[in-house]
Design an enzyme around this catalytic site. Structure first.
Site, mmCIF file in Angstrom:
data_model
loop_
_atom_site.group_PDB
_atom_site.id
_atom_site.type_symbol
_atom_site.label_atom_id
_atom_site.label_comp_id
_atom_site.label_asym_id
_atom_site.label_seq_id
_atom_site.Cartn_x
_atom_site.Cartn_y
_atom_site.Cartn_z
ATOM 1 N N GLU A 209 -1.407 -2.377 -8.389
ATOM 2 C CA GLU A 209 -2.862 -2.592 -7.653
ATOM 3 C C GLU A 209 -3.266 -1.381 -7.248
ATOM 4 O OE1 GLU A 209 -3.352 -2.634 -4.220
ATOM 5 O OE2 GLU A 209 -1.170 -1.940 -3.879
ATOM 6 N N SER B 148 0.849 -1.126 -0.078
ATOM 7 C CA SER B 148 -0.067 0.034 -0.022
ATOM 8 C C SER B 148 0.865 1.215 -0.115
ATOM 9 C CB SER B 148 -0.837 -0.204 1.169
ATOM 10 O OG SER B 148 -1.787 0.851 1.072
ATOM 11 N N HIS C 86 -4.840 -5.340 -2.193
ATOM 12 C CA HIS C 86 -5.491 -5.016 -0.821
ATOM 13 C C HIS C 86 -6.509 -6.124 -0.651
ATOM 14 C CE1 HIS C 86 -3.603 -1.113 -1.239
ATOM 15 N NE2 HIS C 86 -3.875 -0.739 0.046
#
Length: 369
Positions: free
Chosen positions: A269, A163, A339
């Site tokens: 992502e 992230s 995630h």
């Protein structure tokens, strides 16, 4: 889940069991033996020294000390830190808290220089074998100018996260050539699959194959419904594996903290972004010439990435195909990266081989020594 830009509305982007996830399979081990990397000349201002000789950290052993850091968002709930410590102990490792791990400066986990000092301190500490962030959020990019990259280069250690931590691990790889790891933050699920994969990569030093398997909800069906692989361009390619969160990566383009992507395999992502924003970020990478450098491309998961409520919108698939298919490089969509509940450990800066038809990533050598 909320968009990353609205992360303040949630205690953490990645909660335990937040999203149902696929399981990435583990294929045949590579028989290539681990070799110590060559020394790299001192070049603190160099963007990416000798890309053909990555620096590998030492593997973890039972009882190894793991430094718990907060390089990005603040930890507002103290119990979350206790959960992270329990997870580290459950791995047979010993947690050590950074001095500023519970600091708060607005939504950040303390001042930029203090968060960077924690990272520098753990790399300098000979007793610490790995660094593990509590969570992401926002703020890793802010500490990049204050890291001591010469110190990090001379004291290679495992650092893992995803992230917002994308900026930290990419920045370290770019400036030191250290193999870093896109993998679990401390406050993630640590379920059986995630833990097993973490152990096999970072303790055992195995060279594994990554591929999507059926989600548990598909086990009694004749066909796979969730997390299917879609080939954009077929073929095989080799290159250094690099990538992470699209929002974070696109924001460091043009800085000295993005690794050299010539001949790389790039994976991306994201979470909770409108389609037009994803298109804008993909366009930024295109205009910066990033896509033209690649040997291969992988797009992972993007939960809650939906079209606007306006009359017209592209789908996410249309955006990705529009940018990637004309490149005619091996590429696929739908990898179990992102995630999701099971965050598996991927080596950043290490050469891999991909098969865009099968949707596999094969490590060609161990990531640790």
């Amino acid at each position: 889940m909320f968009p990353r830009r609205h992360f303040l509305r949630s205690a953490a982007i990645v909660g335990i069991g937040a999203i149902s996830t696929p399981v990435l399979g583990q294929g045949n081990k590579s028989k290539i033996k681990s070799q110590k990397s060559k020394s790299i000349p001192n070049s603190p201002d160099s963007r990416l020294p000798t890309p053909d000789s990555p620096i590998k950290p030492a593997r973890l052993k039972p009882g190894s000390v793991v430094g718990i850091i907060s390089p990005a968002g603040a930890t507002f709930v103290r119990e979350n830190l206790d959960i992270v410590r329990d997870a580290v102990r459950g791995l047979g490792l010993e947690p050590k808290l950074a001095p500023h791990v519970l600091d708060r400066y607005g939504y950040l986990a303390g001042q930029d220089r203090d968060r960077a000092a924690d990272v520098n301190q753990f790399f300098a500490d000979p007793k610490v074998a790995a660094l593990l962030p509590i969570a992401g959020g926002w703020g890793s990019s802010r500490i990049l100018p204050y890291l001591n990259y010469e110190l990090i280069r001379k004291n290679p250690k495992i650092i893992v996260g995803f992230s917002d931590i994308t900026a930290l691990i990419l920045g370290i790889t770019a400036r030191t050539n250290l193999v870093t790891f896109h993998g679990p933050n401390g406050f993630s699920s640590w379920n059986a699959e995630q833990t097993d994969y973490f152990r096999r990569i970072l303790f055992a030093g195995e060279s594994l194959e990554f591929k999507n398997l059926k989600d548990s909800s598909d086990t009694d069906r004749l066909m796979q419904v969730k997390y299917r692989i879609q080939t954009i361009n077929p073929g095989r390619a080799k290159g250094r594996l690099l990538g992470g969160n699209l929002s974070v990566l696109s924001a460091i383009v043009g800085s000295p903290y993005l690794p050299n992507l010539n001949g790389a395999i790039l994976f991306l992502e994201d979470i909770g972004e409108n389609i037009y924003r994803l298109d804008r970020m993909m366009t930024q990478l295109k205009l910066a010439g990033i896509f033209d450098k690649l040997a291969g491309f992988i797009f992972g998961q993007c939960p809650n990435c939906t079209p606007d409520a306006d009359y017209g919108s592209f789908t996410l698939e249309e955006v990705i195909w529009n940018h990637i298919q004309p490149l005619k490089i091996p590429a696929w969509y739908g990898a179990a990266i992102g995630h999701i509940d099971t965050i598996l450990t991927l080596p950043m800066g290490l050469e891999v081989e991909i098969d865009a038809t099968a949707g596999t990533i094969q490590m060609l050598e161990p990531a640790v020594i």
